[in-house]
Write a protein that holds these residues in place. Structure first.
Motif, mmCIF file in Angstrom:
data_model
loop_
_atom_site.group_PDB
_atom_site.id
_atom_site.type_symbol
_atom_site.label_atom_id
_atom_site.label_comp_id
_atom_site.label_asym_id
_atom_site.label_seq_id
_atom_site.Cartn_x
_atom_site.Cartn_y
_atom_site.Cartn_z
ATOM 1 N N ILE A 19 34.969 48.197 40.209
ATOM 2 C CA ILE A 19 34.197 48.359 38.979
ATOM 3 C C ILE A 19 33.167 49.471 39.173
ATOM 4 C CG2 ILE A 19 32.573 47.246 37.410
ATOM 5 C CD1 ILE A 19 33.964 44.615 37.953
ATOM 6 N N ALA A 51 38.741 47.547 29.830
ATOM 7 C CA ALA A 51 38.687 48.219 31.129
ATOM 8 C C ALA A 51 39.287 49.608 30.995
ATOM 9 C CB ALA A 51 39.433 47.404 32.176
ATOM 10 N N PHE A 73 37.656 44.865 41.444
ATOM 11 C CA PHE A 73 38.083 44.340 40.155
ATOM 12 C C PHE A 73 38.904 43.078 40.386
ATOM 13 C CE2 PHE A 73 41.101 44.010 36.649
ATOM 14 C CZ PHE A 73 40.263 44.139 35.549
ATOM 15 N N ILE A 87 29.249 48.820 34.114
ATOM 16 C CA ILE A 87 29.376 47.622 33.274
ATOM 17 C C ILE A 87 28.493 47.802 32.045
ATOM 18 C CG2 ILE A 87 29.064 45.122 33.140
ATOM 19 C CD1 ILE A 87 29.400 44.981 36.147
ATOM 20 N N LEU A 98 29.362 39.553 37.846
ATOM 21 C CA LEU A 98 29.936 40.901 37.908
ATOM 22 C C LEU A 98 28.865 41.893 38.343
ATOM 23 C CD1 LEU A 98 31.972 40.872 34.564
ATOM 24 C CD2 LEU A 98 32.736 40.180 36.847
ATOM 25 N N LEU A 130 33.868 49.089 32.798
ATOM 26 C CA LEU A 130 34.109 47.787 32.166
ATOM 27 C C LEU A 130 33.142 47.565 31.016
ATOM 28 C CD1 LEU A 130 35.896 45.210 32.640
ATOM 29 C CD2 LEU A 130 33.939 44.258 33.868
ATOM 30 N N GLU A 152 28.372 46.246 39.693
ATOM 31 C CA GLU A 152 28.978 47.566 39.922
ATOM 32 C C GLU A 152 29.300 47.739 41.407
ATOM 33 O OE1 GLU A 152 26.224 50.361 38.351
ATOM 34 O OE2 GLU A 152 26.616 49.825 36.253
#
Length: 738
Positions: free
Chosen positions: A152, A216, A183, A155, A177, A227, A179
């Motif tokens: 990722i 995504a 994923f 976000i 979640l 994301l 960064e």
């Protein structure tokens, strides 16, 4: 021994016949028996768990006993084709039909494995399948080619409802979640559930996770993902999307779920304490669940149904809690068989239980128990029977009963307070023994937690001996030749004042249980402060009764490894240590450890191992001498499913007990680090288990492998010099050993 050889030869012959019978007997031409399945990764990928991915295989081969022998398939193959014969039907019902390779299921398995790898961040993953055919058998290998994982990069959140934005802002730091993380679709779904939980606990009664979606985006020649989390608007009866409604609790009512009895047999205070929704506050889903849980814990309540009523056109909810009462009282009778060190007997108990004593779901139980055993091997006693009678009363409150706890803590935990009283009468040929006990304890856990706690705030035990036979007194207690300090101590009146704390944790296939207790410290301190006088043996007394003083700790750990649905490997370790001090030189008999038996080192019968390398020479009193202050159990057990409700096990056990002090009557029993390895007893054996769903009957045959208490060299390593009559121990028990 000749009989044993004949039995072994017969079993080997049967095994040869079964395995020589073709396992492809019922495999038609053009079909293949699925012989073996493997899941392998091409390349070195530490973060690819092939064991978990094995769950996505849609077709597995026939079961193997202990992961080696396909005896269920061999049993099925022994049957003939004439289904009218009883023997053929029996063999087929006991065995397992051959698993015929299904190419469609194999192709779907490849798709499922590929999709799971992509969900785990390997977006370019590929899965191939290799088939290795040998006659009518086929071995499958699923080859995983994960490729490089994606991560990722950024976000973003797109939330149209500003009220929801402000609520979520306070919890963004707890987001699952971040960064730079790999994923993973499962983490994305977990984040949806986390957000949904926050909103349903803040009044959003009709919110569900399907309102949350992700977009995504990847860039060319990059494994970085941008994301975007989107939280959509609500859909209302085909009208244009609107903001989500936040609901508030209005009225909470209680009703009986029994149409024949409209009365609720619980005090108003109890109803409010079990209800975790409040008028004038936002609807909370966890409050609803906690309400179900707390009413479900009440033994006075059989069934709970909670109905939420939305007021038309308003943001208010009415709550109707319906309770169906349980039977107020029951009487039960339970017979049982007993086996104490080979002495067979019978016991029975009669129990009365009231589930709602004070209209707060307080449970009162009164149990009357009687037992009888015929004792063998005693000489010089007029009576050869053991008789026991007891009455035990328990009163349980489904809450903390304590003036020091606030209302918040009382509502937050699931707690039980218990008062118990016991009087136990035991008449043996050698002596009569009485036990009077009273205890107050708490048990509790937090909702959703895997941990359990118990606090024995006070546990009082008064042990007294109203009669001891002259034979027993003359030969053991007053005999200067045997002068057994452990024996003497445990046949005197004794007062035990225990305080203890226990903790247990269970999650998945692993569990930890710990307990620590101590006794006599307050009485010792009081005796010193108020000028107590010691007796001629150096003991303080309370009401002319000596009291025990000790500290004791135990830990028990077990872990199960699931090899496949039919096979598992279980590891267990148990350790306990206790130390008498102050007013005691010896632990009370009830607090001492023993080894051997169905739940310990199974190559020895119960209470027949240890301490250390001590070997008992007088079996009449080994229940005293073969006890210790420290215990270690190490066990490994391989369990496999056999036929229907029958399972099998092979096991290896090791352990022993030791004393912390040196006692003349237990030579070789004191623990010393330099002697510890050579004093570990080792046993091995086979077991059968009959699983009747509600209980398990267990049969274990243990054999000695290493015996630390030996006199002749052949006895030291029985595994090298086996003698069945000397080295075996058979155990019958209810439930698994650990």
């Amino acid at each position: 021994m000749q009989k044993v050889h004949h039995i072994v030869l017969m079993m080997v012959g049967m095994a040869v016949v079964m395995f020589s019978c073709s396992s492809t007997k019922y495999v038609s031409d053009g079909e293949y028996l699925l012989n073996n399945v493997k899941v392998k990764t091409i390349g070195d990928y530490d973060d690819v768990n092939t064991v978990n991915l094995r769950n996505y295989v849609r077709q597995n081969p026939n079961r193997r006993w202990f992961s080696l022998f396909k005896l269920p398939l061999a049993t099925y193959s022994l049957s003939g084709r004439d289904s009218t014969k009883w023997l053929n039907r029996t063999l087929k019902s006991m065995g397992e039909a051959p698993v015929i390779f299904d190419s469609a299921k194999a192709a779907m398995t490849c798709i499922d494995l590929q999709q799971e790898l992509r969900n785990e961040g390997f977006l370019n993953a590929q899965v191939d399948m290799e088939r290795h055919i040998n006659g009518k058998r086929v071995n499958l290998v699923y080859l995983l080619k994960p490729g490089e994982p994606y991560f990722i990069h950024t976000i973003r959140q797109e939330i149209a409802d500003d009220s929801i934005v402000s609520i979520l802002a306070a919890s963004n730091s707890k987001s699952l979640l971040s960064e730079g993380m790999k994923f993973d679709a499962s983490m994305l779904d977990a984040e949806r559930k986390r957000i949904t939980g926050i909103l349903t606990d803040n009044g959003y009664y009709r919110f569900h996770k399907e309102y949350i979606s992700y977009q995504a985006d990847t860039t060319t020649n990059s494994r970085l993902i941008d994301l975007t989390l989107r939280l959509g608007l609500a859909h209302r009866n085909e009208q244009p999307d609107t903001l989500h409604t936040r609901y508030w609790m209005r009225r909470i009512t209680y009703a009986s779920g029994d149409p024949q009895d409209k009365r609720i047999h619980l005090r108003r205070h109890v109803l409010r304490e079990c209800t975790h929704l409040s008028s004038g506050e936002p609807f909370r889903f966890t409050g609803l669940q906690n309400t179900y849980n707390h009413f479900g814990r009440l033994q006075a309540v059989k069934y709970t149904n909670i109905l939420m009523h939305q007021l038309p056109g308003k943001d208010s909810l009415d709550c109707d809690i319906q309770l169906l009462a349980n039977k107020p009282s029951t009487v039960s009778f339970q017979p049982e068989g007993t086996n104490t060190a080979g002495d067979l007997g019978a016991a029975a108990s009669l129990t009365y239980q009231n589930r709602n004593l004070f209209r707060g779901s307080e449970v009162l139980s009164i149990e009357l128990r009687g037992a009888y055993e015929a004792i063998r091997g005693l000489e010089g006693y007029s009576n050869q029977d053991f008789v026991e009678y007891s009455i035990e009363t328990r009163l349980q409150f489904p809450r903390f009963i304590s003036p020091f706890l606030n209302r918040y803590l009382r509502r937050k935990v699931n707690a039980t307070s218990e008062l118990s009283l016991l009087y136990d009468l035991q008449d043996r040929p050698e002596f009569h023994r009485r036990l009077l006990s009273a205890a107050w304890r708490y048990k509790w856990n937090f909702p959703g937690s895997n941990s359990r706690y118990q606090l024995d705030l006070l546990d009082l035990n008064y042990v007294f001996m109203p009669w001891i036979s002259e034979t027993f007194r003359r030969e053991y207690l007053d005999n200067d030749n045997t002068h057994n300090v452990i024996l003497r101590y445990n046949y005197e009146d004794l007062f035990i004042t225990k305080i203890g704390f226990g903790y247990s944790f269970t999650k998945g296939n692993q569990s930890i249980k710990t307990n620590i207790e101590t006794s006599g410290n307050v009485l010792q301190m009081g005796s010193k402060l108020f000028g107590g006088v010691k007796d001629n043996r150096g003991y303080y007394r309370v009401f002319n009764i000596a009291f025990a003083q000790y500290v004791k700790g135990d830990i028990d750990i077990s872990k199960t490894l699931l090899i496949d649905p039919s096979n598992q490997l279980v590891f267990h370790m148990g350790f306990g240590i206790a130390y008498p001090y102050g007013n005691s030189d010896v632990l009370p008999f009830e607090k001492r450890y023993f080894s051997g038996g169905a739940n310990s080192v199974r190559g020895w019968s119960v209470r027949s191992l240890g301490p250390g390398k001590y070997k008992e020479k007088d079996g009449r009193i080994n229940f005293i001498n073969q006890t210790g202050d420290m215990k270690l159990d190490l066990n490994v057990e391989y369990r496999t499913k056999l036929f229907r409700k029958l399972s099998g096990a092979i096991f290896i056990d090791a352990g022993n007990i030791w004393t912390l002090r040196e006692y003349a009557e237990q030579p070789g029993g004191q623990f010393r680090f330099e002697d510890f390895p050579s004093q570990l007893a080792v046993g091995y054996g086979l077991g059968l288990r009959l699983n009747f769903d509600y209980f398990i009957l267990r049969f274990d045959l243990g054999m000695k492998a290493v015996n630390p208490a030996f006199e002749e060299d052949d006895e030291h390593y029985p595994i090298l010099h086996p003698k069945f009559s000397r080295d075996n121990a058979f155990h019958f028990a209810v439930g698994l050993p650990f």
